[in-house]
Design a protein around this motif. Structure first.
Motif, PDB file in Angstrom:
ATOM      1  N   ARG A  76      41.353  25.748  45.752  1.00 22.16           N
ATOM      2  CA  ARG A  76      41.595  27.076  45.797  1.00 22.16           C
ATOM      3  C   ARG A  76      41.766  27.598  44.227  1.00 22.16           C
ATOM      4  NH1 ARG A  76      45.188  30.650  49.499  1.00 22.16           N
ATOM      5  NH2 ARG A  76      45.212  28.806  51.022  1.00 22.16           N
ATOM      6  N   PRO A  77      41.008  28.574  43.852  1.00 22.95           N
ATOM      7  CA  PRO A  77      40.873  29.088  42.433  1.00 22.95           C
ATOM      8  C   PRO A  77      42.379  29.915  42.278  1.00 22.95           C
ATOM      9  CG  PRO A  77      39.142  30.023  43.866  1.00 22.95           C
ATOM     10  CD  PRO A  77      40.017  29.208  44.771  1.00 22.95           C
ATOM     11  N   LYS A  78      42.354  30.126  40.950  1.00 20.36           N
ATOM     12  CA  LYS A  78      43.656  31.012  40.555  1.00 20.36           C
ATOM     13  C   LYS A  78      43.342  32.422  40.825  1.00 20.36           C
ATOM     14  CE  LYS A  78      44.927  28.116  36.780  1.00 20.36           C
ATOM     15  NZ  LYS A  78      44.852  28.041  35.121  1.00 20.36           N
ATOM     16  N   ARG A  79      44.184  33.346  41.174  1.00 18.07           N
ATOM     17  CA  ARG A  79      43.879  34.640  41.110  1.00 18.07           C
ATOM     18  C   ARG A  79      44.298  35.561  39.812  1.00 18.07           C
ATOM     19  NH1 ARG A  79      46.978  30.966  43.827  1.00 18.07           N
ATOM     20  NH2 ARG A  79      47.054  31.083  46.049  1.00 18.07           N
ATOM     21  N   MET A  80      43.161  36.405  39.745  1.00 16.57           N
ATOM     22  CA  MET A  80      43.405  37.329  38.487  1.00 16.57           C
ATOM     23  C   MET A  80      42.984  38.799  38.968  1.00 16.57           C
ATOM     24  SD  MET A  80      40.850  37.585  35.210  1.00 16.57           S
ATOM     25  CE  MET A  80      41.374  36.076  34.585  1.00 16.57           C
ATOM     26  N   ARG A  81      44.011  39.986  38.525  1.00 10.58           N
ATOM     27  CA  ARG A  81      43.560  41.189  39.227  1.00 10.58           C
ATOM     28  C   ARG A  81      43.327  41.875  37.839  1.00 10.58           C
ATOM     29  NH1 ARG A  81      47.765  44.156  43.012  1.00 10.58           N
ATOM     30  NH2 ARG A  81      49.255  43.881  41.023  1.00 10.58           N
ATOM     31  N   ILE A  82      42.209  42.738  37.833  1.00  7.56           N
ATOM     32  CA  ILE A  82      41.670  43.584  36.699  1.00  7.56           C
ATOM     33  C   ILE A  82      41.906  44.820  37.456  1.00  7.56           C
ATOM     34  CG2 ILE A  82      40.138  44.316  35.185  1.00  7.56           C
ATOM     35  CD1 ILE A  82      39.180  41.296  35.292  1.00  7.56           C
ATOM     36  N   SER A  83      42.776  45.564  36.825  1.00  8.14           N
ATOM     37  CA  SER A  83      42.751  47.205  37.107  1.00  8.14           C
ATOM     38  C   SER A  83      42.121  48.230  36.228  1.00  8.14           C
ATOM     39  CB  SER A  83      44.281  47.803  37.331  1.00  8.14           C
ATOM     40  OG  SER A  83      44.866  46.891  38.410  1.00  8.14           O
ATOM     41  N   VAL A  84      41.529  49.134  36.667  1.00  9.78           N
ATOM     42  CA  VAL A  84      41.067  50.201  35.770  1.00  9.78           C
ATOM     43  C   VAL A  84      41.317  51.582  36.297  1.00  9.78           C
ATOM     44  CG1 VAL A  84      38.917  51.146  34.726  1.00  9.78           C
ATOM     45  CG2 VAL A  84      38.874  48.697  35.208  1.00  9.78           C
ATOM     46  N   GLU A 124      52.008  44.591  48.466  1.00  8.78           N
ATOM     47  CA  GLU A 124      53.053  44.953  47.680  1.00  8.78           C
ATOM     48  C   GLU A 124      53.719  43.643  47.304  1.00  8.78           C
ATOM     49  OE1 GLU A 124      53.022  48.193  46.432  1.00  8.78           O
ATOM     50  OE2 GLU A 124      54.263  47.484  44.694  1.00  8.78           O
ATOM     51  N   GLY A 125      54.003  43.250  45.819  1.00 13.32           N
ATOM     52  CA  GLY A 125      54.734  42.214  45.677  1.00 13.32           C
ATOM     53  C   GLY A 125      53.968  40.967  45.409  1.00 13.32           C
ATOM     54  N   ALA A 126      52.532  40.871  46.099  1.00 14.84           N
ATOM     55  CA  ALA A 126      51.801  39.702  45.937  1.00 14.84           C
ATOM     56  C   ALA A 126      51.571  39.207  44.532  1.00 14.84           C
ATOM     57  CB  ALA A 126      50.580  39.903  46.434  1.00 14.84           C
ATOM     58  N   THR A 127      51.397  38.128  43.906  1.00 11.79           N
ATOM     59  CA  THR A 127      51.546  37.907  42.678  1.00 11.79           C
ATOM     60  C   THR A 127      50.181  37.110  42.131  1.00 11.79           C
ATOM     61  OG1 THR A 127      52.537  35.479  43.047  1.00 11.79           O
ATOM     62  CG2 THR A 127      53.942  37.325  42.009  1.00 11.79           C
ATOM     63  N   PHE A 128      49.613  37.369  40.898  1.00 11.45           N
ATOM     64  CA  PHE A 128      48.368  36.928  40.531  1.00 11.45           C
ATOM     65  C   PHE A 128      48.681  35.963  39.355  1.00 11.45           C
ATOM     66  CE2 PHE A 128      47.203  40.637  42.654  1.00 11.45           C
ATOM     67  CZ  PHE A 128      45.906  40.224  43.052  1.00 11.45           C
ATOM     68  N   ASP A 129      48.063  35.077  38.970  1.00 11.17           N
ATOM     69  CA  ASP A 129      48.231  34.190  37.770  1.00 11.17           C
ATOM     70  C   ASP A 129      48.010  34.963  36.423  1.00 11.17           C
ATOM     71  OD1 ASP A 129      48.363  31.303  39.015  1.00 11.17           O
ATOM     72  OD2 ASP A 129      46.748  32.433  40.314  1.00 11.17           O
ATOM     73  N   THR A 130      46.995  35.738  36.558  1.00 13.18           N
ATOM     74  CA  THR A 130      46.729  36.514  35.342  1.00 13.18           C
ATOM     75  C   THR A 130      46.464  38.244  35.879  1.00 13.18           C
ATOM     76  OG1 THR A 130      45.424  34.459  34.769  1.00 13.18           O
ATOM     77  CG2 THR A 130      45.290  36.363  33.441  1.00 13.18           C
ATOM     78  N   GLU A 131      46.793  39.068  34.838  1.00 17.09           N
ATOM     79  CA  GLU A 131      46.600  40.409  35.281  1.00 17.09           C
ATOM     80  C   GLU A 131      46.267  40.998  33.868  1.00 17.09           C
ATOM     81  OE1 GLU A 131      47.914  43.098  38.178  1.00 17.09           O
ATOM     82  OE2 GLU A 131      49.730  41.956  38.657  1.00 17.09           O
ATOM     83  N   TYR A 132      45.201  41.889  34.344  1.00 17.26           N
ATOM     84  CA  TYR A 132      44.866  42.866  32.960  1.00 17.26           C
ATOM     85  C   TYR A 132      44.823  44.415  33.600  1.00 17.26           C
ATOM     86  CZ  TYR A 132      43.118  38.654  30.774  1.00 17.26           C
ATOM     87  OH  TYR A 132      43.334  37.383  30.352  1.00 17.26           O
ATOM     88  N   THR A 133      45.122  45.137  33.010  1.00 15.17           N
ATOM     89  CA  THR A 133      44.882  46.659  33.166  1.00 15.17           C
ATOM     90  C   THR A 133      44.112  47.276  32.046  1.00 15.17           C
ATOM     91  OG1 THR A 133      47.004  46.700  34.471  1.00 15.17           O
ATOM     92  CG2 THR A 133      45.974  48.704  33.836  1.00 15.17           C
ATOM     93  N   TYR A 134      43.015  48.193  32.165  1.00 13.73           N
ATOM     94  CA  TYR A 134      42.368  48.907  31.203  1.00 13.73           C
ATOM     95  C   TYR A 134      42.401  50.588  31.841  1.00 13.73           C
ATOM     96  CZ  TYR A 134      40.780  44.271  30.014  1.00 13.73           C
ATOM     97  OH  TYR A 134      40.785  43.053  29.576  1.00 13.73           O
ATOM     98  N   GLN A 135      42.239  51.143  30.560  1.00 15.58           N
ATOM     99  CA  GLN A 135      42.104  52.893  30.729  1.00 15.58           C
ATOM    100  C   GLN A 135      40.722  53.043  31.043  1.00 15.58           C
ATOM    101  OE1 GLN A 135      44.728  54.388  31.877  1.00 15.58           O
ATOM    102  NE2 GLN A 135      46.001  52.430  31.577  1.00 15.58           N
ATOM    103  N   ALA A 136      40.195  53.933  31.879  1.00  7.87           N
ATOM    104  CA  ALA A 136      38.949  54.398  32.134  1.00  7.87           C
ATOM    105  C   ALA A 136      38.375  55.062  30.890  1.00  7.87           C
ATOM    106  CB  ALA A 136      38.732  54.992  33.393  1.00  7.87           C
TER     107      ALA A 136
END
Lengths: 198, 464
Positions: free
Chosen positions: B162-170, B269-281
């Motif tokens: 199973r891969p790790k999870r990453m979330r990228i939000s824009v 809600e509350g699920a965790t990711f190994d890595t998270e990034y947030t960018y502004q459009a």
């Protein structure tokens, strides 16, 4: 798949980062319908001029370097999923690729081909590349059962990680097809409760 | 425990877990094409194994096909033999083939969605790294090697960690002239070409939710270009509206049942990711690449970096030398020789509409060769129905027949050595578009404006 246990060999250095599978085997050579013969075109455009004369400065054409181990910069094998990249390296004669980072699909393809992707730290990779440059005859000893890479000239041994199942496969020459085909009763049972396919 | 979208789909497909941490993962749909399948068929034949679930395999010919005169036999003998081999294998094993001449033929990652084969909650694989495209529908879709193609043919399963999870939000609204392609080129330029290796990425945030399905496919398509195992986006009303009514979409009661399930596919809600990034459009500008991997991207008005870490200098300078560029240089004003609009990243009807809307009433620069390769026969037909073909022809663009074409130059469509090509495809690797070709990746809008201007410009000054 051939078995892999222990290898004693000098190495060929390729100190470039992000070597993608298009460099390892360009797309125009993917038209074959068999697995053999890709080694001739391994690193084709780095290895040969457009008139097919060898580029003397490229490591594979440099008579100083030889061996069944390729030592390459980090993020080796990125890009296209073509397993032909692993086949080309294997067909050329490599049995181990050492890097500080492998792209996921390449790593899987290499293991399925019988080519060992051996990950070391950035620091160890830098030392290896420098040492091979100094002494192309530097012997490396890769031992899969003990998961170690030894450099006898340094008196040092480094351990490396590998999935335990894939390690067994490589040592014994097994592949995943045999394993998966034997899972059929469980797979058929699973299919009966698969509710999300319309 | 709250789960991510990715984990919900993965968990639902685990047949069993084995010691050491690998899962036997069930694959719902398997897409195949002519380049990465022949050795897999041979492997099965050599072991005297049949295909386990041929009805779950869909085939098309795309990588190797010519984009001119598709009604004639393929001239190049090796390409023809590979395409013939696919046809032969599909007949032998009873696999549905959308080959040359079929009205549904096209790039494998274009036809899956347009036929409604790509649906939320599925696991999908193909011997092609851009299989992540299908993640735009909330599917777990990823590229595999030929040995794995054989494994899926033999068992409909793969053995995977199973891969790790990453979330990228824009978040927020995009600026004028900024499109989905710019978002993903921006993200890759931030993370680098190996920045998401080992991870499966969920794209989230208001800027992602605001995208059309075509835009979402462009984003998910390029997940592999930062090393990710795949990328996906939670399905929503936009997704359901796109899928509904397509040839393989569920209908009637089955549609209602499907919809009920699909609406459960989101990250809790509350699920965790190994890595998270947030960018502004708002921070994202129209992008272009200057180097030889997709992470080497800059705003189109920016400069090639002057400084890089010492350890990366050799690779970086090799790349600039190949591209004929200098450290610190601006690309503005750079003359361009070719424009290629196509590939599984940007060859859908929305991309063609964007180009047509811009070039209507304009003409490409005289020295530029501008080629548009639609992603599928369906896209081509739609473009003709909308009169896009005439607009493009009047502007001096050549509309070809569907295939992967100059994205990877396996067929005759190659960029000559030393020439610059602004391409809407996904890779700018050395030689990718032909030996010695120099590729600058960009959006269809940037490509269209570049074709008209004949050089790299600040496109925000040229918007209609």
């Amino acid at each position: 798949m051939e078995r892999f246990q222990t290898l004693h060999s000098p190495a060929v250095p390729l100190p470039l980062e992000n070597i993608d599978t298009d460099q390892i085997i360009p797309a125009r050579f993917l038209k074959a319908t068999t697995r053999e013969g890709f080694g001739d075109n391994l690193f084709r455009d780095w290895r040969y001029n457009p008139d097919n004369s060898p580029k003397p400065e490229f490591a594979l054409n440099n008579p100083r370097y030889s061996g069944q181990v390729l030592v390459a910069g980090k993020n080796f094998g990125c890009g296209s999923s073509r397993e032909h990249a692993a086949w080309a390296l294997y067909d050329y004669g490599f049995r181990v690729v050492i890097s500080s980072y492998f792209a996921d699909i390449f790593r899987g393809n290499a293991l399925n081909t019988g080519l060992l992707p051996l990950q070391v730290s950035d620091e160890t990779l830098g030392r290896l590349l420098a040492a091979i440059h100094e002494n192309p005859a530097l012997e490396l000893v890769v031992d899969l059962p003990s998961q170690t890479l030894a450099v006898p000239a340094w008196g040092e041994t480094f351990s490396f990680a590998i999935d335990p199942y894939k390690k067994e496969c490589l040592i014994n020459g097994y592949d995943d097809i045999d394993f998966l085909v034997n899972q059929k009763p469980a797979i058929e049972a699973f299919e009966k409760q698969r509710a999300w396919v319309w | 425990m709250p789960r991510t979208l990715f984990d919900k789909i993965w968990d639902a497909h685990v047949v069993r877990s084995i010691e050491g941490g690998q899962d036997v993962l069930y694959i719902d749909r398997h897409l195949i094409h002519e380049v990465t399948s022949p050795q897999a068929f041979d492997e099965l034949a050599a072991r005297d194994l049949g295909l386990f679930r041929p009805s779950q395999i869909i085939a098309t010919a795309d990588h190797n096909v010519p984009t001119l005169n598709q009604h004639l036999p393929i001239e190049e003998p090796l390409s023809r033999s590979q395409v013939d081999k696919l046809t032969e294998n599909c007949q032998k094993y009873g696999i549905e083939l959308y080959g040359l001449g079929h009205q549904r033929q096209g790039i494998v990652h274009v036809i899956g969605p347009e036929l409604g084969l790509t649906q939320p909650g599925l696991t999908m694989v193909c011997g092609d790294s851009h299989t992540s495209t299908h993640g735009a529908f909330g599917a777990v879709a990823f590229g595999i090697g030929t040995s794995q193609v054989a494994q899926v043919m033999a068992s409909q399963c793969l053995l995977l960690s199973r891969p790790k999870r990453m979330r990228i939000s824009v978040e927020g609204e995009l600026r004028p002239g900024v499109t989905a392609k710019d978002i993903i080129l921006y993200i890759i330029s931030q993370l680098g070409t190996g920045g998401a290796t080992g991870h499966f990425v969920e794209y989230a945030g208001s800027a992602i939710r605001a995208l059309s399905m075509e835009g979402r496919m462009t984003i998910c398509n390029m997940s592999i270009e930062m090393g990710a195992r795949g990328g996906l986006i939670a399905p929503d009303a936009t997704t359901f509206a796109y899928v509904q009514g397509r040839p393989f979409a569920p209908q009637g009661e089955a549609w209602d049942a499907a919809l009920g399930y699909w609406q459960t596919l989101y990250t809790e809600e509350g699920a965790t990711f190994d890595t998270e990034y947030t960018y502004q459009a708002a921070d994202i500008a129209p992008m272009i690449t200057y180097g030889t991997n997709p992470g080497m991207g800059i705003p189109i008005t920016g400069h090639v970096p002057s400084e890089v870490p010492t350890t990366e200098a050799e690779s970086f300078d090799k790349s600039l030398k190949y591209m004929g560029l200098q450290r610190g240089e601006s690309l503005l004003g750079k003359q361009i020789d070719y424009v290629f609009i196509g590939s599984c990243t940007n060859s859908r009807i929305e991309d063609l509409r964007t180009v047509a809307a811009y070039v209507q009433g304009k003409r490409k620069a005289g020295h530029v060769e501008a080629i548009i390769v639609p992603g599928s026969k369906q896209v081509e037909q739609q473009a003709i129905a909308e009169g896009i073909d005439k607009v493009l022809a009047a502007a001096g663009f050549e509309l070809r027949e569907p295939g992967c074409s100059a994205c990877l130059a396996m067929n005759e469509d190659k960029i000559p050595a030393g020439k610059y090509c602004v391409a809407t495809s996904n890779r700018n690797f050395e030689g990718r578009q032909g030996p010695g070709s120099r590729t600058l990746l960009a959006s269809p809008l940037v490509a269209a404006i570049t074709a008209v201007q004949g050089r790299i410009v600040d496109i925000t000054e040229y918007l209609n």
